[in-house]
Design a protein around this motif. Structure first.
Motif, PDB file in Angstrom:
ATOM      1  N   UNK A 250      -6.518  13.398   1.455  1.00 29.18           N
ATOM      2  CA  UNK A 250      -5.627  12.243   1.458  1.00 29.18           C
ATOM      3  C   UNK A 250      -5.989  11.238   2.536  1.00 29.18           C
ATOM      4  N   UNK A 251      -6.586  11.717   3.622  1.00 27.61           N
ATOM      5  CA  UNK A 251      -6.874  10.851   4.759  1.00 27.61           C
ATOM      6  C   UNK A 251      -8.076   9.948   4.516  1.00 27.61           C
ATOM      7  N   UNK A 252      -9.143  10.521   3.964  1.00 29.68           N
ATOM      8  CA  UNK A 252     -10.388   9.763   3.773  1.00 29.68           C
ATOM      9  C   UNK A 252     -10.446   9.290   2.324  1.00 29.68           C
ATOM     10  N   UNK A 253      -9.876   8.122   2.092  1.00 31.11           N
ATOM     11  CA  UNK A 253      -9.802   7.604   0.723  1.00 31.11           C
ATOM     12  C   UNK A 253     -10.504   6.264   0.553  1.00 31.11           C
ATOM     13  N   UNK A 254     -10.640   5.488   1.624  1.00 34.00           N
ATOM     14  CA  UNK A 254     -11.251   4.165   1.520  1.00 34.00           C
ATOM     15  C   UNK A 254     -12.711   4.186   1.917  1.00 34.00           C
ATOM     16  N   UNK A 255     -13.313   3.017   1.906  1.00 32.63           N
ATOM     17  CA  UNK A 255     -14.735   2.912   2.238  1.00 32.63           C
ATOM     18  C   UNK A 255     -14.971   2.775   3.735  1.00 32.63           C
ATOM     19  N   UNK A 256     -13.897   2.673   4.531  1.00 31.81           N
ATOM     20  CA  UNK A 256     -14.037   2.575   5.980  1.00 31.81           C
ATOM     21  C   UNK A 256     -13.270   3.694   6.681  1.00 31.81           C
ATOM     22  N   UNK A 257     -13.871   4.212   7.735  1.00 36.96           N
ATOM     23  CA  UNK A 257     -13.252   5.258   8.543  1.00 36.96           C
ATOM     24  C   UNK A 257     -13.000   4.711   9.943  1.00 36.96           C
ATOM     25  N   UNK A 258     -11.806   4.973  10.480  1.00 36.96           N
ATOM     26  CA  UNK A 258     -11.420   4.441  11.786  1.00 36.96           C
ATOM     27  C   UNK A 258     -11.098   5.583  12.747  1.00 36.96           C
ATOM     28  N   UNK A 259     -10.875   5.232  14.010  1.00 37.19           N
ATOM     29  CA  UNK A 259     -10.613   6.232  15.044  1.00 37.19           C
ATOM     30  C   UNK A 259      -9.359   7.052  14.748  1.00 37.19           C
ATOM     31  N   UNK A 260      -8.382   6.431  14.114  1.00 34.06           N
ATOM     32  CA  UNK A 260      -7.146   7.165  13.876  1.00 34.06           C
ATOM     33  C   UNK A 260      -7.305   8.247  12.816  1.00 34.06           C
TER      34      UNK A 260
END
Length: 378
Positions: free
Chosen positions: A128-138
């Motif tokens: 559920x957390x990694x769903x988009x094309x960008x990953x951030x620090x949070x």
């Protein structure tokens, strides 16, 4: 030649990681001597044996510094989690039952439910957390906080009761210099003396140093191997890097099983997976994105990562019921786990070489559909 040299380097890194983790295991056994069986396996042993996954993910990100670094990192952690869930219990079953020590293994259902359900929840959060094309620090922060919550619960749930202090209190002895070049870090640090708190920490730090060096070589070897055979680093890491970094988990669980500590043997495998998913992936992701900004993934990378996360969840659920449903674990369960892992590796290899086999395409489409479903409900 490049294929053989890279495979040779991977084998060398496995040996270095294995020898270094022997020293780490001795130190962690001493530091965790007051922990109950099942708790120590899921915490101290799991963290120690999963350091290779943490270092490998760090090096994948900071050496490659692009989306391939992240996919290599998640490939290593997820592939290692599959290896831990399938191969480690199978090795334990074959080692103990195969040698005629016992005819079945009894593992606490409480341990399986506690660590199995915790692992499944962590994997769902990852999907559920990694769903988009960008990953951030949070994203990394959420995973780390999840691990802090798990560790806090484990330590608080230990409660009172008897504790078995079965750790080794001294090394084999001998010349420290000779021992160092043999890779016997415990003897190199302790000599003929008994371990104490200070020496345990020194031995742990020395072991961590050599594990880190070996993991750097492992990343380089995997990159060379991928370039030599024309396979993306993601697929190489899922199979080779994950297996190499899982050597310590396998050895520690095998030793626990030979001592009759079946709860620790299984808890180490499941606890290692929780560490891999939450911290070995979360911390490098958090650190890298703080320093260099968000990680952007291509649609192809996102699809591969999404499929692997869903496949990991499905395999974990299957393994969970294999452990939970039978009253005791027997040899046939070991063969079943090995077969499932073999099918997983075959699928990854065929997908990595762009196989046009209909079964591979069907599985990929099915996993993509499940991954899209999770994304849509989030």
């Amino acid at each position: 030649m490049a294929v053989l040299s890279s495979l040779g380097l991977i084998i060398i890194t496995c040996i270095v990681i294995w020898r270094a983790c022997d020293g780490f295991e001795m130190a962690s056994d001493y530091l965790g001597r007051n922990m109950k069986e099942g708790i120590k396996g899921a915490t101290i042993n799991a963290i120690g044996s999963s350091l290779p996954e943490l270092f490998t993910t760090l090096f994948f990100l900071f050496v490659l510094k692009d989306k391939d670094g992240f996919s290599g990192g998640i490939g290593t952690t997820a592939g290692s989690a599959v290896f831990n869930a399938m191969i480690i219990p199978a090795v334990v079953i074959m080692a103990v039952i195969g040698k005629g020590i016992v005819d079945r293994i009894d593992v606490s259902k409480k341990v399986i439910k506690r660590d199995g359900i915790s692992l499944i929840l962590c994997e769902i959060v990852l999907i559920l957390l990694i769903t988009g094309t960008e990953l951030h620090w949070y994203h990394g922060l959420v995973l780390m906080l999840l691990y802090v919550a798990y560790i806090s619960y484990m330590l608080l749930s230990q409660g009172s009761g008897d504790v078995d202090n079965d750790y080794e209190d001294e090394a084999d002895g001998g010349n420290r210099t000779v021992a160092f070049f043999k890779g016997d870090l415990a003897t190199a640090v302790l000599g003929d003396s008994k371990i104490n708190l200070t020496k345990a920490w020194i031995l742990m730090l020395v072991s961590v140093f050599f594990i880190g060096i070996a993991c750097y070589w492992l990343v380089e070897a995997c990159e060379q191997f991928g370039d030599a055979i024309g396979m993306p680093i993601y697929f190489v890491s899922v199979v080779l890097a994950s297996a190499a970094t899982s050597v310590p988990d396998t050895i520690i669980s095998w030793k626990d099983a030979m001592k009759g500590n079946y709860d620790d043997a299984v808890a180490n495998a499941l606890g290692s997976n929780i560490f891999d998913i939450c911290f070995a992936l979360g911390f490098p992701l958090f650190l890298f994105t703080l320093m260099y900004g968000p990680i952007s993934m291509s649609p192809e990378t996102l699809e591969n990562v999404g499929q692997l996360r869903v496949l990991l969840l499905l395999i974990t659920i299957v393994a969970f019921f294999i452990y939970l449903v039978p009253k005791t674990i027997k040899k046939g369960h070991g063969y079943l786990l090995i077969t499932l892992y073999g099918l997983f590796v075959l699928y990854i290899i065929l997908k990595g070489i762009d196989s046009d086999l209909s079964v591979v395409t069907s599985i990929s489409n099915g996993l993509s559909g499940i991954a899209n479903f999770f994304s849509s409900i989030f």
